[in-house]
Design a protein around this motif. Structure first.
Motif, PDB file in Angstrom:
ATOM      1  N   UNK A  38       0.843  -1.203   0.000  1.00 32.20           N
ATOM      2  CA  UNK A  38       0.000   0.000   0.000  1.00 32.20           C
ATOM      3  C   UNK A  38       0.878   1.254   0.000  1.00 32.20           C
ATOM      4  N   UNK A  39       1.836   1.270   0.914  1.00 29.43           N
ATOM      5  CA  UNK A  39       2.690   2.452   1.038  1.00 29.43           C
ATOM      6  C   UNK A  39       3.546   2.668  -0.215  1.00 29.43           C
ATOM      7  N   UNK A  40       4.095   1.573  -0.730  1.00 32.11           N
ATOM      8  CA  UNK A  40       4.978   1.719  -1.889  1.00 32.11           C
ATOM      9  C   UNK A  40       4.179   2.192  -3.103  1.00 32.11           C
TER      10      UNK A  40
ATOM     11  N   UNK B 166       3.550   5.875  -2.779  1.00 29.59           N
ATOM     12  CA  UNK B 166       4.801   6.587  -3.040  1.00 29.59           C
ATOM     13  C   UNK B 166       5.078   6.673  -4.550  1.00 29.59           C
ATOM     14  N   UNK B 167       4.872   5.554  -5.230  1.00 29.65           N
ATOM     15  CA  UNK B 167       5.134   5.512  -6.670  1.00 29.65           C
ATOM     16  C   UNK B 167       4.159   6.421  -7.421  1.00 29.65           C
ATOM     17  N   UNK B 168       2.903   6.388  -6.964  1.00 28.07           N
ATOM     18  CA  UNK B 168       1.893   7.241  -7.614  1.00 28.07           C
ATOM     19  C   UNK B 168       2.333   8.706  -7.526  1.00 28.07           C
ATOM     20  N   UNK B 169       2.798   9.074  -6.337  1.00 24.32           N
ATOM     21  CA  UNK B 169       3.238  10.471  -6.150  1.00 24.32           C
ATOM     22  C   UNK B 169       4.471  10.790  -7.005  1.00 24.32           C
ATOM     23  N   UNK B 170       5.306   9.757  -7.246  1.00 27.21           N
ATOM     24  CA  UNK B 170       6.525   9.988  -8.031  1.00 27.21           C
ATOM     25  C   UNK B 170       6.242   9.926  -9.536  1.00 27.21           C
ATOM     26  N   UNK B 171       4.968   9.760  -9.888  1.00 32.98           N
ATOM     27  CA  UNK B 171       4.598   9.770 -11.311  1.00 32.98           C
ATOM     28  C   UNK B 171       4.789   8.435 -12.003  1.00 32.98           C
ATOM     29  N   UNK B 172       5.030   7.368 -11.232  1.00 29.09           N
ATOM     30  CA  UNK B 172       5.166   6.039 -11.839  1.00 29.09           C
ATOM     31  C   UNK B 172       3.753   5.433 -11.932  1.00 29.09           C
ATOM     32  N   UNK B 173       3.364   4.927 -13.124  1.00 34.46           N
ATOM     33  CA  UNK B 173       2.009   4.371 -13.226  1.00 34.46           C
ATOM     34  C   UNK B 173       1.833   3.151 -12.322  1.00 34.46           C
ATOM     35  N   UNK B 174       0.704   3.072 -11.628  1.00 37.14           N
ATOM     36  CA  UNK B 174       0.433   1.929 -10.736  1.00 37.14           C
ATOM     37  C   UNK B 174      -0.896   1.295 -11.130  1.00 37.14           C
TER      38      UNK B 174
ATOM     39  N   UNK C 195      10.431   1.873 -18.902  1.00 37.41           N
ATOM     40  CA  UNK C 195      10.296   1.088 -17.666  1.00 37.41           C
ATOM     41  C   UNK C 195      11.566   1.183 -16.833  1.00 37.41           C
ATOM     42  N   UNK C 196      12.712   1.171 -17.511  1.00 36.15           N
ATOM     43  CA  UNK C 196      13.989   1.300 -16.810  1.00 36.15           C
ATOM     44  C   UNK C 196      14.039   2.623 -16.060  1.00 36.15           C
ATOM     45  N   UNK C 197      13.590   3.694 -16.745  1.00 34.74           N
ATOM     46  CA  UNK C 197      13.619   5.018 -16.100  1.00 34.74           C
ATOM     47  C   UNK C 197      12.669   5.062 -14.901  1.00 34.74           C
ATOM     48  N   UNK C 198      11.485   4.445 -15.052  1.00 37.37           N
ATOM     49  CA  UNK C 198      10.514   4.416 -13.949  1.00 37.37           C
ATOM     50  C   UNK C 198      11.091   3.650 -12.759  1.00 37.37           C
ATOM     51  N   UNK C 199      11.795   2.542 -13.053  1.00 29.95           N
ATOM     52  CA  UNK C 199      12.359   1.722 -11.976  1.00 29.95           C
ATOM     53  C   UNK C 199      13.460   2.485 -11.248  1.00 29.95           C
ATOM     54  N   UNK C 200      14.287   3.175 -12.030  1.00 29.97           N
ATOM     55  CA  UNK C 200      15.357   3.969 -11.412  1.00 29.97           C
ATOM     56  C   UNK C 200      14.734   5.073 -10.547  1.00 29.97           C
ATOM     57  N   UNK C 201      13.659   5.683 -11.064  1.00 32.44           N
ATOM     58  CA  UNK C 201      12.975   6.732 -10.286  1.00 32.44           C
ATOM     59  C   UNK C 201      12.429   6.140  -8.991  1.00 32.44           C
ATOM     60  N   UNK C 202      11.862   4.936  -9.081  1.00 36.85           N
ATOM     61  CA  UNK C 202      11.308   4.276  -7.892  1.00 36.85           C
ATOM     62  C   UNK C 202      12.412   4.074  -6.858  1.00 36.85           C
ATOM     63  N   UNK C 203      13.568   3.595  -7.311  1.00 38.11           N
ATOM     64  CA  UNK C 203      14.675   3.339  -6.388  1.00 38.11           C
ATOM     65  C   UNK C 203      15.161   4.642  -5.755  1.00 38.11           C
TER      66      UNK C 203
ATOM     67  N   UNK D 223      13.465   7.300  -5.196  1.00 43.08           N
ATOM     68  CA  UNK D 223      12.475   7.821  -4.246  1.00 43.08           C
ATOM     69  C   UNK D 223      12.744   7.347  -2.823  1.00 43.08           C
ATOM     70  N   UNK D 224      13.296   6.126  -2.701  1.00 44.71           N
ATOM     71  CA  UNK D 224      13.510   5.595  -1.347  1.00 44.71           C
ATOM     72  C   UNK D 224      15.003   5.548  -0.983  1.00 44.71           C
TER      73      UNK D 224
END
Ligand code: ADP
Length: 664
Positions: free
Chosen positions: A118-120, A123-131, A254-262, A264-265
């Motif tokens: 839920x939390x992740x 967080x991803x939604x706020x970082x603009x990563x599609x969920x 997808x690579x860019x989204x994953x890097x952004x996800x990493x 973020x935390x």
């Protein structure tokens, strides 16, 4: 800070995998082992091993105080958690750090945030990563209307979930409340946290994940994707890279989204960001803050050793230049070989593994937790090994993996091997039509059918019968009690009966001066290269079987697959064979003379064989006119009562194809 001794808080293949890199880097290693794991490969391959008394995970691989004590006693300066067990436990990571050890994993805070789906997701939604669209249930009075707003089907998921546990797919609103309750109960049992939420269930997405790596110097890279769509019970069984379902532009996005996800935390170390892909859309699913089971696929296409990178990053080094500018070549694919029964809802199977071996081949990597003589314990995951094939193209890698699995020697346990091969060889898989509903849309019974069909299995049973005969004869040679003058080549029709996966096989054969005729099958050429290596050739094919015995169980392995047989009691020739013209010795005796040969036409009453018994000669005569189709004895042979000596087929009956002759 340089690491000199790593304690691996895990077992099985991943512990062995980490030890391998430790050896290569000149780092000492410490293994932990529970009681059922005493003597298993991982307990023997580190420089030191510490026993964790007990069997249950809670007493052993999840026992934080005992693990920290072992680290302290052994003088380890770092701890690698592997995957599973405590790998994603932020409390453990913190305790390891507080004990003064280097934690080979991400910061506890990142583990914590990403450990909550839920939390992740928020967080991803706020970082603009599609969920994937989802709704939290906490404080919600009307889950049905929430589910309707998502649109059925929905999936109820445990926020703390992992390994497909605490997950329920719900087709319509009638099942919703029950499913929520069931998922909650399962989540409490498995994770001690009953928080569940609703997520839109995508019908048939691909599971594509990005391997990320980050160091303490601000570098975060994508090491490309792995596709893991082939799953049973929402758990992966086949994984590959590159994905056959995404193109370069989606890969980059997808690579860019994953890097952004990493980022973020503030991630550090190895991690995997999982997505579901539908057409050209991708949605964040979760992030796994550890090394993934399927990491070898990435290692083979990038040429990087991810465990080495983990250790270097934990030592504080920046990512290596190769990791900072990663490239991929070729195609890698992994299959997870499980001790489980696809015919019985993939139920895990425990027990003894007599033999575990693969023929070496170029590009093949085996990461296994077991070897000959291992035991699969009821207490742990039943994965036996990961089989990974690398080749220049997807088609070659897939074919190589399928053929490695077909020719494997896996004795002693039911496995998903046949299913894996059939999936890999299926048209849809070969064409890259892979999505997470693959096994739901294919007939599991057909996909897990034995690799050898009934005819192939009969050939395997013939190989077993002849190998068994050869073993009996080898044993007979050393029997000092056999009187001289006795021939060590029984000439009676012999019968062996075996039960295989597709049914029973009754193998009748006769021998004559070293030649073997198998009755009731088309002509065969048979060679025994050794007592357990049998080559059987038909007119246009030749097959090679390796036979192994464990009590009354036989395995016949071939390049096309393996069959397990149960040895059934043999019984004497039946009347059925007499109808087909078998002539038996009336009493034990010695053959004095054989008056006919195969192919002779004989008249009724014509002498066929002269036998000496009880100091008298007896002449066996043809009971009817016919054709001699087999002669199963020769001069001086000692024969038993009831042995078949000659077969004379009635004139009225067309000669049966009997056998073919060969040297044993
Ligand atoms: P776990 O953490 O238990 O492994 P995941 O959330 O990672 O659970 O999902 C595991 C698998 O379940 C996915 O790879 C996918 O096949 C299936 N799955 C999960 N969520 C969805 C969804 N919303 N729609 C379709 N399939 C899903």
């Amino acid at each position: 800070m340089a690491i000199s001794k790593i304690l691996v808080a895990n077992r099985g293949e991943i512990a062995r995998r980490v030890f391998r890199t430790c050896r290569e880097m000149g780092i000492s290693s410490v293994a932990l082992y529970s009681d059922p794991d005493a003597g298993e490969p991982h307990s023997r391959e580190a420089d030191e091993a510490v026993r964790l008394p007990g069997a249950k995970p809670a007493d052993t691989y999840l026992n934080i105080p005992a693990i920290l004590q072992a680290a302290s006693d052994s003088g380890a300066d770092a701890l690698h958690p592997g995957y599973g067990f405590l790998a994603e436990n932020a409390v453990f990571a913190q305790a390891v750090i507080e004990a003064g050890l280097i934690w080979i994993g991400p910061p506890p805070r990142a583990i914590n945030v990403m450990g909550s789906k839920i939390e992740s997701k928020s967080l991803m939604r706020r970082a603009g990563v599609p969920v994937v669209p989802s709704i939290e249930l906490a404080g919600l009075s009307a889950p049905k209307s929430a589910a309707l707003s998502l649109g059925f089907p929905v999936v109820v998921k445990a926020s703390a979930g992992g390994g497909g546990k605490g997950m329920r797919v719900v087709a319509d609103s009638d099942e919703l409340n029950d499913s929520i309750e069931a998922a909650r109960r399962e989540a409490v049992g498995a994770f001690g946290d009953g928080t569940v939420f609703l997520e839109k269930y995508l019908a048939s997405p691909r599971h594509v994940e990005i391997q990320v790596f980050a160091d303490n110097h601000g570098n975060v890279v994508s090491l490309f994707e792995r596709e893991c769509s082939i799953q049973r019970r929402h758990q992966k069984i086949i994984e590959e890279s590159p994905s056959p379902g995404i193109d370069d532009s989606l890969r980059r996005e997808m690579g860019e989204a994953a890097v952004a996800a990493a980022r973020t935390v503030d991630y550090v170390g190895a991690g995997t960001v999982e997505f579901l892909v539908e057409d050209t859309n991708f949605y964040f699913l979760e992030m796994n803050t550890r090394l993934q089971v399927e990491h070898p696929v990435t290692e083979m296409v990038t040429g990087l050793d991810l465990v080495r990178l983990q250790i270097e990053v934990a030592e504080g080094a920046p990512l290596s230049p190769h990791a900072l500018r990663p490239t991929t070549t070729g195609h890698a694919i992994e299959a997870r070989l499980y001790a489980e029964d696809p015919h019985n809802d993939f139920l895990p199977v425990s027990g003894h593994i007599h033999r575990f071996g693969f023929e070496p081949r170029e590009g093949l990597r085996i990461d296994s937790g077991v070897e000959d003589g291992s035991n699969v314990s009821v207490h742990y995951d039943p994965m036996l090994a990961k089989i990974i094939a690398y080749a220049p193209s997807r088609a070659e890698a897939v074919a190589s993996l399928a053929s490695a699995l077909r020719s494997a020697h896996v004795h002693g346990s039911t496995t998903n091997r046949d299913l894996l091969v059939r999936v890999l060889e299926s048209r849809d898989f070969v064409d890259g039509n892979t999505d997470t509903s693959f096994l739901d849309h294919h007939d599991i019974t057909a996909l897990s059918a034995p690799l050898l069909d009934h005819d192939e299995e009969t050939r395997a049973a013939i190989a077993v019968a002849l190998a068994d005969r050869s073993l009996r004869r080898a044993g007979a040679v050393v029997q000092k009690t056999v009187p001289p003058g006795w021939r060590n080549s029984p000439s009676q029709a012999q019968r062996s009966v075996y039960r295989g996966p597709t049914g029973e096989h009754q193998i009748d054969y006769i021998t004559n001066e070293g030649e073997i005729h198998v009755l009731g099958v088309p002509p065969l050429q048979i060679q025994l290269a050794s007592p357990d290596l049998v080559e059987i050739a038909t007119e246009d094919h030749s097959y090679r079987f390796e036979v192994a015995r464990y009590g009354g169980i036989r395995y016949a392995d071939s390049l096309s697959g393996s069959a397990r047989f149960e040895l059934l009691p043999r019984f004497p020739e039946t009347a059925g064979h007499e109808d087909r013209g078998s002539l038996h010795a009336p009493m034990p005796g010695k053959v004095i003379r054989v008056d006919v040969a195969v192919g002779d036409s004989v008249a009724v009453g014509q002498p066929l064989v002269v036998l000496e018994a009880m100091k008298m000669e007896h002449t066996l005569k043809a009971p009817h006119a016919g054709l001699v189709t087999a002669v199963a004895c020769g001069p001086d042979d000692q024969v038993e009562a009831d042995e078949v000596l000659v077969i004379v087929v009635d004139d009225q009956t067309a000669p049966l194809p009997r056998s073919d002759i060969v040297s044993a």
